[in-house]
Write an enzyme that holds these catalytic residues in place. Structure first.
Site, PDB file in Angstrom:
ATOM      1  N   CYS A  11       0.853  -1.198   0.000  1.00 34.24           N
ATOM      2  CA  CYS A  11       0.000   0.000   0.000  1.00 34.24           C
ATOM      3  C   CYS A  11       0.890   1.250   0.000  1.00 34.24           C
ATOM      4  O   CYS A  11       1.775   1.397   0.842  1.00 34.24           O
ATOM      5  CB  CYS A  11      -0.897  -0.011   1.234  1.00 34.24           C
ATOM      6  SG  CYS A  11      -1.821   1.516   1.486  1.00 34.24           S
ATOM      7  N   ASP A  12       0.665   2.155  -0.931  1.00 36.94           N
ATOM      8  CA  ASP A  12       1.485   3.368  -1.040  1.00 36.94           C
ATOM      9  C   ASP A  12       1.427   4.226   0.219  1.00 36.94           C
ATOM     10  O   ASP A  12       2.432   4.779   0.645  1.00 36.94           O
ATOM     11  CB  ASP A  12       1.063   4.205  -2.253  1.00 36.94           C
ATOM     12  CG  ASP A  12       1.451   3.564  -3.575  1.00 36.94           C
ATOM     13  OD1 ASP A  12       2.371   2.707  -3.584  1.00 36.94           O
ATOM     14  OD2 ASP A  12       0.843   3.912  -4.602  1.00 36.94           O
TER      15      ASP A  12
END
Length: 117
Positions: A11-12
């Site tokens: 997840c960024d």
């Protein structure tokens, strides 16, 4: 100070939060609940701290792909059941600093959460 960050490795937003913590020398433990599994007691604790509405990520791909019947008539019980069945519905990251819970990543909030201790 005990710091744990919960989320998903790819997840960024989780990556940004972890980079922020590492850049400031904040020792922390990372729990990838997709790889390591998920403890329902954590969901109950987080829900109590921030509310199920804030914890449920309605903008997630997982939420958008749910059948309409699952998305309609959402209440706490239904939302908790969905998050337990699909942990990717939990807004990321969840930061736990000595039991104080923050959801999402904002540098100013992380600064306050990690410097007050």
């Amino acid at each position: 100070m005990t710091v744990t960050i919960y989320g998903i490795k790819n997840c960024d937003t989780v990556k940004k939060a972890r980079t922020w913590l590492e850049g400031r020398g904040v020792e922390h433990r990372f729990v990838d609940y997709r790889a390591e599994g998920f403890e329902p007691k954590n969901l109950a604790r987080w829900k109590s701290a921030v509310g199920w509405e804030k914890l449920l990520n309605k903008a997630s791909t997982t939420f958008k792909e749910l059948p309409d019947a699952d998305k309609q008539g959402l209440d706490e019980k239904k939302a908790v059941a969905l998050m337990q069945a699909h942990p990717t519905l939990i807004k990321r990251p969840v930061l736990d600093v000595d039991g104080n819970i923050t959801v999402g990543f904002k540098p100013d909030i992380y600064e306050q959460a990690t410097s007050d201790r």
